[in-house]
Write a protein that holds these residues in place. Structure first.
Motif, short mmCIF file in Angstrom:
data_model
loop_
_atom_site.label_atom_id
_atom_site.label_comp_id
_atom_site.label_asym_id
_atom_site.label_seq_id
_atom_site.Cartn_x
_atom_site.Cartn_y
_atom_site.Cartn_z
N ALA A 162 0.81 -1.22 0.00
CA ALA A 162 0.00 0.00 0.00
C ALA A 162 0.84 1.27 0.00
CB ALA A 162 -0.92 0.00 1.22
N PHE A 163 2.12 1.15 0.30
CA PHE A 163 2.93 2.34 0.55
C PHE A 163 2.94 3.31 -0.63
CE2 PHE A 163 6.95 4.59 0.00
CZ PHE A 163 6.93 5.40 1.11
N LYS A 164 3.24 2.83 -1.83
CA LYS A 164 3.39 3.74 -2.97
C LYS A 164 2.09 4.48 -3.29
CE LYS A 164 7.35 1.65 -5.25
NZ LYS A 164 7.88 1.04 -6.51
N LEU A 165 0.98 3.78 -3.18
CA LEU A 165 -0.30 4.43 -3.42
C LEU A 165 -0.59 5.48 -2.35
CD1 LEU A 165 -2.99 4.77 -4.86
CD2 LEU A 165 -3.89 2.84 -3.51
N LEU A 166 -0.36 5.11 -1.08
CA LEU A 166 -0.61 6.06 0.00
C LEU A 166 0.33 7.26 -0.09
CD1 LEU A 166 -1.13 3.61 3.02
CD2 LEU A 166 -2.87 4.93 1.80
N TYR A 167 1.55 7.03 -0.52
CA TYR A 167 2.49 8.15 -0.69
C TYR A 167 1.98 9.11 -1.77
CZ TYR A 167 6.75 10.83 -1.49
OH TYR A 167 7.65 11.85 -1.61
N ALA A 168 1.47 8.54 -2.85
CA ALA A 168 1.01 9.36 -3.97
C ALA A 168 -0.17 10.24 -3.59
CB ALA A 168 0.65 8.46 -5.16
N VAL A 169 -1.05 9.74 -2.73
CA VAL A 169 -2.27 10.49 -2.41
C VAL A 169 -2.15 11.28 -1.10
CG1 VAL A 169 -3.68 8.84 -3.67
CG2 VAL A 169 -3.33 8.53 -1.21
N ALA A 170 -1.10 11.05 -0.33
CA ALA A 170 -0.95 11.76 0.95
C ALA A 170 -0.75 13.26 0.72
CB ALA A 170 0.22 11.19 1.74
N THR A 171 -1.45 14.06 1.52
CA THR A 171 -1.35 15.52 1.43
C THR A 171 -0.95 16.08 2.80
OG1 THR A 171 -3.63 15.96 2.10
CG2 THR A 171 -3.23 15.47 -0.25
N PRO A 172 -0.54 17.34 2.84
CA PRO A 172 -0.21 17.94 4.15
C PRO A 172 -1.35 17.87 5.15
CG PRO A 172 0.66 19.30 2.39
CD PRO A 172 -0.18 18.24 1.73
N ASP A 173 -2.60 17.88 4.65
CA ASP A 173 -3.74 17.79 5.56
C ASP A 173 -3.73 16.49 6.34
OD1 ASP A 173 -4.66 20.25 4.78
OD2 ASP A 173 -6.06 19.44 3.28
N ASP A 174 -3.17 15.45 5.76
CA ASP A 174 -3.13 14.16 6.45
C ASP A 174 -2.18 14.17 7.65
OD1 ASP A 174 -4.90 12.74 4.69
OD2 ASP A 174 -3.29 12.74 3.19
N MET A 175 -1.28 15.13 7.68
CA MET A 175 -0.36 15.24 8.81
C MET A 175 -1.09 15.61 10.08
SD MET A 175 2.69 17.36 6.92
CE MET A 175 3.74 17.42 8.36
N GLU A 176 -2.21 16.30 9.91
CA GLU A 176 -2.96 16.80 11.07
C GLU A 176 -4.01 15.82 11.54
OE1 GLU A 176 -1.70 19.45 12.26
OE2 GLU A 176 -0.41 19.72 10.51
N THR A 177 -4.08 14.66 10.91
CA THR A 177 -5.07 13.66 11.31
C THR A 177 -4.90 13.31 12.79
OG1 THR A 177 -5.08 12.76 9.08
CG2 THR A 177 -5.96 11.35 10.82
N ASP A 178 -6.01 13.14 13.47
CA ASP A 178 -5.96 12.75 14.88
C ASP A 178 -5.18 11.45 15.01
OD1 ASP A 178 -6.35 12.29 17.53
OD2 ASP A 178 -8.47 11.74 17.35
N ASN A 179 -4.11 11.48 15.82
CA ASN A 179 -3.29 10.29 15.96
C ASN A 179 -3.56 9.56 17.26
OD1 ASN A 179 -2.15 12.07 17.76
ND2 ASN A 179 -0.03 11.65 17.21
N TYR A 180 -4.79 9.67 17.74
CA TYR A 180 -5.13 8.96 18.98
C TYR A 180 -4.87 7.46 18.84
CZ TYR A 180 -7.83 7.02 22.85
OH TYR A 180 -8.20 6.32 23.97
N GLY A 181 -5.08 6.96 17.62
CA GLY A 181 -4.86 5.54 17.39
C GLY A 181 -3.42 5.11 17.53
#
Length: 252
Positions: A162-181
């Motif tokens: 999954a890494f390459k696909l997730l890298y391609a679609v990851a945006t700066p907004d994803d950095m702010e995702t709640d990391n409670y998990g």
């Protein structure tokens, strides 16, 4: 002139004549008030350089010199005092320090142009040769078994695919995702658990982007590329997957 002879002359010239340190001498003749760092005469016809209550250097009549810090060789002050003593009284270019060798910081003794692994009790003769058994330098190496297990776990969880696909679609907004998990979860455990796949894009985004100033505001830019991002994440996963062992090198 041997260290033994130099210490004998030093003691006779700079000896304290009174007080609690009577009979000894300051190791640094220009700092007589530094009475925790002294030259003393041993009861066994030796001369010793004493730091507080530890005889860090012992010089013998035959020219041998033993170095023993009683475990304090990791302390910067002890290293400084040892090197001062070598500078005052040793003539073969001896120095003590710490150096990164084979990816691992370790105590070293320099004698001339040679480096030896330092241990308490190491002894030199008058010619500057180490006459006690040498110890091999230590080395820090990746635990291959642990890293192989990690690679298998990442493949099994689906993160590797999954890494390459997730890298391609990851945006700066994803950095702010709640990391409670991720609370209390080790990075390798998060990536090897398919039940935590919702945290993967956040992890990738935080290693994909960096914040830079572009007048008149800050913006997020890619650090490098997918391969570099993968390498960064893998390095973080493997940071505790190292073992320290003895090498086969005794002298550098």
């Amino acid at each position: 002139m041997s260290m033994y002879s130099k210490l004998s002359m030093h003691l006779s010239r700079h000896m304290y004549k009174r007080g609690k340190n009577k009979g000894s001498a300051p190791a640094n003749a220009h700092r007589r008030g530094m009475d925790h760092f002294r030259v003393v005469k041993g009861n066994d016809d030796t001369f010793r350089i004493r730091m507080w209550s530890t005889d860090i250097i012992t010089a013998y009549p035959n020219g041998d010199v033993k170095i023993d810090t009683n475990g304090y060789y990791t302390h910067n002050t002890t290293i400084i005092r040892l090197n001062e003593a070598f500078g005052f009284f040793e003539g073969v270019g001896v120095g003590m320090g710490k150096r990164s060798i084979y990816s691992y910081s370790q105590p070293v003794l320099r004698v001339g142009v040679k480096l030896y692994y330092y241990y308490d009790g190491i002894t030199l003769n008058a010619q500057g040769e180490v006459i006690t058994p040498l110890q091999a330098f230590e080395q820090k190496r990746v635990d291959k078994a642990a890293t192989k297990e990690l690679a298998n776990d990442l493949q099994e969880s689906g993160f590797t695919d999954a890494f390459k696909l997730l890298y391609a679609v990851a945006t700066p907004d994803d950095m702010e995702t709640d990391n409670y998990g991720m609370f209390g979860v080790r990075l390798p455990d998060a990536l090897s658990d398919s039940n935590r796949a919702d945290t993967w894009k956040m992890i990738i985004a935080r290693n994909k982007f960096q914040r830079e100033y572009a007048y008149p505001q800050y913006e997020y830019v890619e650090k490098s590329n997918a391969n570099a991002c993968w390498a960064t994440i893998m390095a973080a996963c493997k940071k505790n997957m190292y073992i320290v062992s003895r090498s086969e090198t005794f002298v550098l």
